[in-house]
Motif scaffolding. Structure first.
Motif, PDB file in Angstrom:
ATOM      1  N   ALA A  28       0.771  -1.157  -0.023  1.00 28.85           N
ATOM      2  CA  ALA A  28      -0.142   0.034   0.001  1.00 28.85           C
ATOM      3  C   ALA A  28       0.966   1.243   0.070  1.00 28.85           C
ATOM      4  O   ALA A  28       0.709   2.189  -0.652  1.00 28.85           O
ATOM      5  N   LEU A  79       0.569   4.639  -2.308  1.00 31.22           N
ATOM      6  CA  LEU A  79      -0.020   5.709  -1.926  1.00 31.22           C
ATOM      7  C   LEU A  79       0.844   6.604  -2.029  1.00 31.22           C
ATOM      8  O   LEU A  79       0.727   7.995  -1.931  1.00 31.22           O
ATOM      9  N   TYR A  99       0.341   8.109  -5.062  1.00 26.53           N
ATOM     10  CA  TYR A  99      -0.897   9.002  -5.347  1.00 26.53           C
ATOM     11  C   TYR A  99      -1.061  10.159  -5.342  1.00 26.53           C
ATOM     12  O   TYR A  99      -0.570  10.844  -4.354  1.00 26.53           O
ATOM     13  N   ILE A 149      -5.413   0.843   0.944  1.00 25.79           N
ATOM     14  CA  ILE A 149      -5.310   1.969  -0.443  1.00 25.79           C
ATOM     15  C   ILE A 149      -6.754   2.433  -0.630  1.00 25.79           C
ATOM     16  O   ILE A 149      -7.147   3.833  -0.888  1.00 25.79           O
ATOM     17  N   THR A 182      -7.540   6.621  -0.260  1.00 23.51           N
ATOM     18  CA  THR A 182      -7.628   7.400  -1.494  1.00 23.51           C
ATOM     19  C   THR A 182      -8.791   8.322  -1.509  1.00 23.51           C
ATOM     20  O   THR A 182      -9.833   8.031  -0.620  1.00 23.51           O
TER      21      THR A 182
END
Length: 372
Positions: free
Chosen positions: A145, A149, A152, A179, A183
């Motif tokens: 993750a 991330l 992201y 995740i 998000t």
């Protein structure tokens, strides 16, 4: 007339077939073993193949009822409503439908690098941008993750391949949920489980069905229901129906009806639908395939004289130093493997799990090439 600007588009490169290589080398196709495209080593599901033969005289009909029957059976298998099943012409067709339903011009998607090139291709087809998160050799191509991330930045869609192609690694279900929790609410997390039958990890279907308590370990996450996880599956691998091009997405119930506005007329052929419906009952073929792949992964890991990365798919990734040279040498020895240069891994080859005889041949020939 000018075409649109395609300069950013990356061509999908498929593994080479036996007939193609045999013609190139002016040899008989029977001399070759193809372990380049992650196809089923035992061929198609026998029940699926029988359905193909029996469907031949009905192909003048549109597959209205067949489509509905297959959708209903898939929905029953996963415990979802029929509307949540987006049947498509292969998994890539399902990706196209998801892009049509979610992407506005200039939206971005986040994809693994290395990874399946079609994630980015379909985004660009729909005038989207593509960002990447690293799947790194130094970590043994582990999927975490944190890696996703850290990269992201509010992308509209995040693609998670589990098991991952070409490395064979997988996300834990906890990582997928982390995740999705971290998000934005308007970010869709697509979990591509094309190789899902080959791993003993739980499917992300539970997250599609039960995202009604999403806080998890993230105190800032909303406790309201979220419709932000999609599952992708295919009939190409474990069921051995790659040539029929049949796949599907399972989407949240809240926006399932969008399928009618984004799919092509008759998203899968009559023959494909009937074969898929039959193959879903062919547990014996799937179990045999999965067991053989597990044996082949273990055998290659133990016997190849090079680093073999941990895999949960029906293939392994091998660090051979010079992928192009090794793949070329193996081709002349009658073994076709995937040179992973197109994935950005010019020192790795990918070898599909074959039958016992095919796998043993591939290992023997590869070790001889590596020793030269």
């Amino acid at each position: 007339m000018h075409l649109r600007d395609l300069s950013d588009h990356v061509e999908y490169q498929a593994g080479r077939g036996i007939e193609e290589v045999a013609r190139e080398l002016d040899r008989d196709p029977s001399e070759f073993v193809k372990l380049a495209s992650n196809e089923n080593m035992f061929g198609p599901s026998p029940l699926g193949a029988e359905a193909v033969r029996e469907s031949a005289t009905d192909v003048h009909h549109y597959p209205t009822a067949d489509h509905a029957d297959l959708v209903a059976r898939i929905a029953e298998k996963w415990g979802v409503t029929d509307d949540q099943v987006w049947l498509a012409n292969g998994g890539d067709g399902a990706l196209d439908y998801l892009a049509r339903a979610t992407l506005e011009p200039d939206d971005s998607v986040l994809v693994p690098s290395p990874g399946f090139s079609y994630y980015g291709m379909t985004a660009r087809f729909h005038h989207g941008d593509v960002e990447t998160y690293p799947v790194e050799r130094d970590d043994g191509f582990s999927l975490t993750a944190d890696a996703v991330l850290d990269a992201y930045d509010g992308e509209r869609v995040v693609f998670l391949t589990s098991p991952h192609n070409p490395s064979g690694g997988r996300f834990t279900l906890d990582a997928v949920e982390e995740i999705a929790d971290a998000t934005d609410e308007e970010t869709l997390v697509v979990v591509d489980e094309a190789y899902g039958e080959f791993t003993d990890a739980p499917s992300a279907i539970d997250l599609v069905r039960t995202r009604d308590d999403v806080a998890g370990s993230n105190p800032a996450a909303s406790h309201a229901p979220r419709d932000d996880v999609v599952l992708l599956r295919t009939f190409s691998k474990a069921y051995g129906l790659a040539g029929l091009r049949l796949g599907y997405a399972i989407v949240p119930e809240e926006w399932a009806a969008a399928y009618r506005r984004v799919n092509t007329p008759f998203a899968a052929s009559l023959v494909a639908c009937r074969a898929g419906l039959a193959a879903l009952e062919d547990d014996e073929h799937v179990e045999r395939t999965v067991e053989a792949a597990a044996w082949a992964r273990e055998y290659m890991t133990e016997h190849i004289d090079a680093r073999v990365f941990e895999s949960h798919g029906n293939f392994v990734l091998v660090d051979v130093g010079d992928a192009a040279a090794v793949a070329e040498a193996l081709k002349h020895r009658g073994v076709i493997v995937r040179d992973c240069t197109s994935f950005g891994l010019d020192d790795c080859i990918r070898i599909t799990c074959g039958t016992k005889a095919e796998t043993e041949t591939a290992v023997e020939e590869l070790n001889e090439v590596l020793a030269e």
